[in-house]
Design a protein around this motif. Structure first.
Motif, short mmCIF file in Angstrom:
data_model
loop_
_atom_site.label_atom_id
_atom_site.label_comp_id
_atom_site.label_asym_id
_atom_site.label_seq_id
_atom_site.Cartn_x
_atom_site.Cartn_y
_atom_site.Cartn_z
N TYR A 123 -2.86 45.51 2.84
CA TYR A 123 -1.45 45.75 3.16
C TYR A 123 -1.25 46.58 4.42
N GLY A 124 -2.25 46.60 5.31
CA GLY A 124 -2.09 47.43 6.49
C GLY A 124 -2.72 46.93 7.76
N VAL A 125 -3.11 45.64 7.81
CA VAL A 125 -3.68 45.09 9.05
C VAL A 125 -2.99 43.78 9.40
N GLU A 126 -2.94 43.48 10.68
CA GLU A 126 -2.22 42.29 11.15
C GLU A 126 -2.89 41.01 10.70
N GLU A 127 -4.20 41.04 10.45
CA GLU A 127 -4.93 39.85 10.04
C GLU A 127 -4.65 39.46 8.59
N SER A 128 -3.94 40.31 7.85
CA SER A 128 -3.67 40.02 6.44
C SER A 128 -2.51 39.03 6.31
N ASP A 129 -2.81 37.82 5.88
CA ASP A 129 -1.75 36.82 5.68
C ASP A 129 -0.78 37.25 4.59
N ARG A 133 3.20 37.51 5.34
CA ARG A 133 4.12 36.68 4.55
C ARG A 133 5.13 37.54 3.80
N GLU A 134 4.66 38.64 3.26
CA GLU A 134 5.56 39.53 2.51
C GLU A 134 6.62 40.13 3.43
N LEU A 135 6.22 40.59 4.60
CA LEU A 135 7.16 41.16 5.56
C LEU A 135 8.10 40.10 6.12
N ALA A 168 12.07 37.74 12.33
CA ALA A 168 10.93 37.59 11.44
C ALA A 168 9.81 36.88 12.20
N SER A 169 9.04 36.06 11.51
CA SER A 169 7.91 35.40 12.18
C SER A 169 8.35 34.39 13.22
N GLY A 170 9.59 33.90 13.10
CA GLY A 170 10.09 32.93 14.08
C GLY A 170 10.71 33.56 15.31
N CYS A 199 8.83 40.73 13.96
CA CYS A 199 8.62 42.05 13.35
C CYS A 199 7.50 42.09 12.30
N PRO A 200 7.28 41.04 11.50
CA PRO A 200 6.17 41.12 10.54
C PRO A 200 4.83 41.38 11.20
N GLN A 201 4.53 40.64 12.26
CA GLN A 201 3.26 40.81 12.95
C GLN A 201 3.21 42.15 13.70
N THR A 202 4.30 42.50 14.37
CA THR A 202 4.31 43.73 15.17
C THR A 202 4.24 44.97 14.28
N LEU A 203 4.95 44.96 13.16
CA LEU A 203 4.89 46.09 12.24
C LEU A 203 3.50 46.23 11.65
N ALA A 204 2.84 45.10 11.39
CA ALA A 204 1.46 45.16 10.90
C ALA A 204 0.55 45.79 11.95
#
Length: 244
Positions: A123-129, A133-135, A168-170, A199-204
Motif C-alpha cells: 500500500y505504499g509503492v507506485e508499482e503496486s497495482d 486501483r484503489e486510489l 484519476a488514472s485517466g 493522482c493515483p500514480q503520483t500519490l503512490a
C-alpha cells in the motif's frame, strides 16, 4: 602431574569466562542498537500518522489502507524494542530461562515485522497495482462529486496542487468524460502545462520515501534476527558450561 592438569583446567575456565563476557558485551550492544532503531522507526510512523496535511487527506477521501498497513509496522517495532530490552536484561542477569523466552518471542516478532514490511510495500509503492486501483476509484468518486460536494472538490484541489497531479488514472480525460471543467490545480503553476500523470500514480510516488524507510528498517530486523538468535543460544551454552 595433577598440578599441570589443574593449570590447564584453570586456563580453560578463564578462556570460557572471557568468551562469555565478550558474548555478553556483544549482545548488550546489539540489543541497545536494535531497541534504538526500532524506536526510531516507530517515531517515523507516529510522525506520518499525525502529519497534518496527510492526516487531512486521509480523513477527507476516506482512504485508511496506508495507516492500517503502518499500524502493523508500529506493532512490530514496539515488540522489537521491548524484546531487545528483555534480552539485555537476561544477558545482564545471566538468566538462561529469560534468554530462551527472548529467542521464542523473537521468532514470533520476526513474523510480525516481516508482515509489516510486506503490507506497507503493498500500500505504499507506485508499482503496486492494488494501491493504484484503489486510489483510482477514490479519485474518480471525488471527480464525480466535484459540482455538488464542496468538500470533495476542495480536497481534490489540495492534493492535485500539493503533489502535482491531475484527476484519476485517466488524467484530465477523467474530467472530460464526466463533463467537468478541468481545474487550474491540474496545471503547473509556472509553465501552465497540464500535469502528465494522474493522482493515483503520483500519490503512490509521493508515499514511496516513507514506505522505503519503514520497509527497509523492518527488513533489517528480519535479517539481523537470525544471527541474534544464534548468539543468544551460544551465550546460553557458555553459561551452562560455566555452571558445570
Amino acid at each position: 602431574m595433577f598440578g599441570g592438569y589443574s593449570g590447564v583446567r584453570k586456563d580453560s575456565l578463564e578462556d570460557l569466562e572471557r568468551k562469555t563476557l565478550n558474548m555478553q558485551y556483544t549482545l548488550l550492544i546489539l540489543g541497545i542498537l536494535c531497541a534504538l532503531i526500532a524506536l526510531a522507526n516507530f517515531s517515523i510512523c507516529i510522525w506520518i500518522r499525525f502529519d497534518l496535511d496527510f492526516w487531512e487527506w486521509i480523513i477527507e477521501i476516506g482512504w485508511y489502507s496506508y495507516w492500517n498497513a503502518m499500524y502493523v509496522v508500529m506493532i512490530g517495532m514496539v515488540l522489537t524494542a521491548l524484546n531487545s530490552a528483555l534480552m539485555c536484561y537476561s544477558v545482564m542477569s545471566e538468566s538462561r530461562g529469560l534468554m530462551l523466552l527472548s529467542v521464542v518471542l523473537r521468532l514470533i516478532i520476526w513474523c510480525v515485522v516481516l508482515a509489516g514490511a510486506v503490507v506497507i510495500c503493498i500500500y505504499g509503492v507506485e508499482e503496486s497495482d492494488l494501491l493504484v486501483r484503489e486510489l483510482d476509484l477514490i479519485f474518480r468518486n471525488l471527480i464525480n462529486k466535484w459540482d455538488e460536494d464542496p468538500r470533495a472538490s476542495r480536497i481534490l484541489r489540495m492534493i492535485q496542487e500539493y503533489v502535482g497531479c491531475c484527476g484519476a488514472s485517466g488524467n484530465r480525460d477523467d474530467y472530460f468524460n464526466v463533463r467537468k471543467v478541468i481545474p487550474m490545480e491540474c496545471r503547473h503553476p509556472v509553465t501552465g502545462n497540464n500535469y502528465l500523470h494522474g493522482c493515483p500514480q503520483t500519490l503512490a510516488w509521493w508515499l514511496e520515501p516513507w514506505t522505503a524507510t519503514l520497509s527497509a528498517l523492518s527488513l533489517l530486523f528480519t535479517l539481523t534476527d537470525i544471527p541474534m538468535i544464534f548468539l543468544n543460544l551460544k551465550l546460553r551454552s557458555l553459561l551452562l558450561q560455566l555452571q558445570e
